[in-house]
Design a protein around this motif. Sequence first.
Motif: not given
Length: 404
Positions: A367-391
């Motif tokens: 969620s864009s309101g969960v600031l913890r994700s910017m403190a715990q994370g160290n990267a942005l994962v780029v997902v192209p439009p209309d796609q999902n990324v599987a494990e």
Amino acid sequence: MRTGISVDEALALVLEEAKGELPVEEVPLKEAYGRVLAEDLVSLVNHPDQDDTAVDGYACREEDTLGASPQNPVRLRVIGESPAGRPFAGRVGRGEAVAVYTGAPIPEGADALIRVEDTRREGEYVLLLAPASAKDIRPQGDDLRKGEVYLRRGDLLTPGRLGLAAAMGHPRLKVFRRPRVGILSTGDEVVEPGEPLPYGGVYNSNAYSLLGLVLEAGGEPVLLGKVEDRSDAVLKRLEEAGPLDLLLTSGGVSMGEYDVVRKVLEERGEVLFWKVRQQPGGPLLLARLGELPVLGLPGNPVSSMVTFFLYGRAFLFRLLQRTEPPYRALKARALTPFRGAPGKRVFRRGVLSFEGELVVRSTGNQSSGVLRSMAQGNALVVVPPDQNVAEGEVVEVIPLTFVL
């Protein structure tokens, strides 16, 4: 006003607004860390300024040591020593050696070195257990040559570059003035940390996240406080902002009745674009208020940070004429799924690590309101439009350079 544009189009428009050239100022070397060079820097000296030794040992003539071994050591008379800063003044002749220490000049007449661990000292003599050679002699100018350029206009002065500037002989450096970046928060619900939190209120985290981001990108943050959701209050604060190179507003740029920043800029300035096809940060706005570029960031904490990192940071890098890009994309294998969105480029928060290869996993709640994700994370994962990324899939990631 353009609306609903792509991430690439938005970035291009933001960079177009980074016009003009920042003033240049000269600062002492001790104050130059983290600044950006405003001119190419040439070395004022050779380094080393003469042939010197890279090891502790003995300087001698190579021809005197041929065939030396533990079984058949070569015996040389030690005629002096040469510590760094106190070079030996004489000349090395046949059958002679001088004790030298790392960084010391090679005495006249010597053309080879033997490491101290390959010798045995016997009074005024030294026994060489191996042949001497020139491999541990550092030639004059091996590191720096006088008159050559080693640092470029636009280079960030990192610890290594600061040390290099010192080694080149420069006591002061010309750097670009830091861009002054105003940070204005909006919202009746926003209060400063330490104040009583009213029902429905929220502490002003965006101002301090942005302050850190501006500093990390090389700017000078100017905190302008918070204004209520009233057009007259917003306009008054914007007009009182003082000389700035960029103004950041946080909140008030979406489609609600109380999103007054966008309305003020539409009425009193020029809105260049509003809304980008991305998530989070879709309501991003770029405007001009007179000659002042204004980047209207969304109010959600994650959206505010992500949009500054992608666009505000790029603006400051362009203004500072930085030689390196504002961010770099890597490839990593996803250890968790990452969901995309219809028609939008999505930036999920992830934890990037090396486990035999680069891998990335989700920080959890996106969620864009969960600031913890910017403190715990160290990267942005780029997902192209209309796609999902599987494990297990390989995905593009952008390391967050402000995370340790």
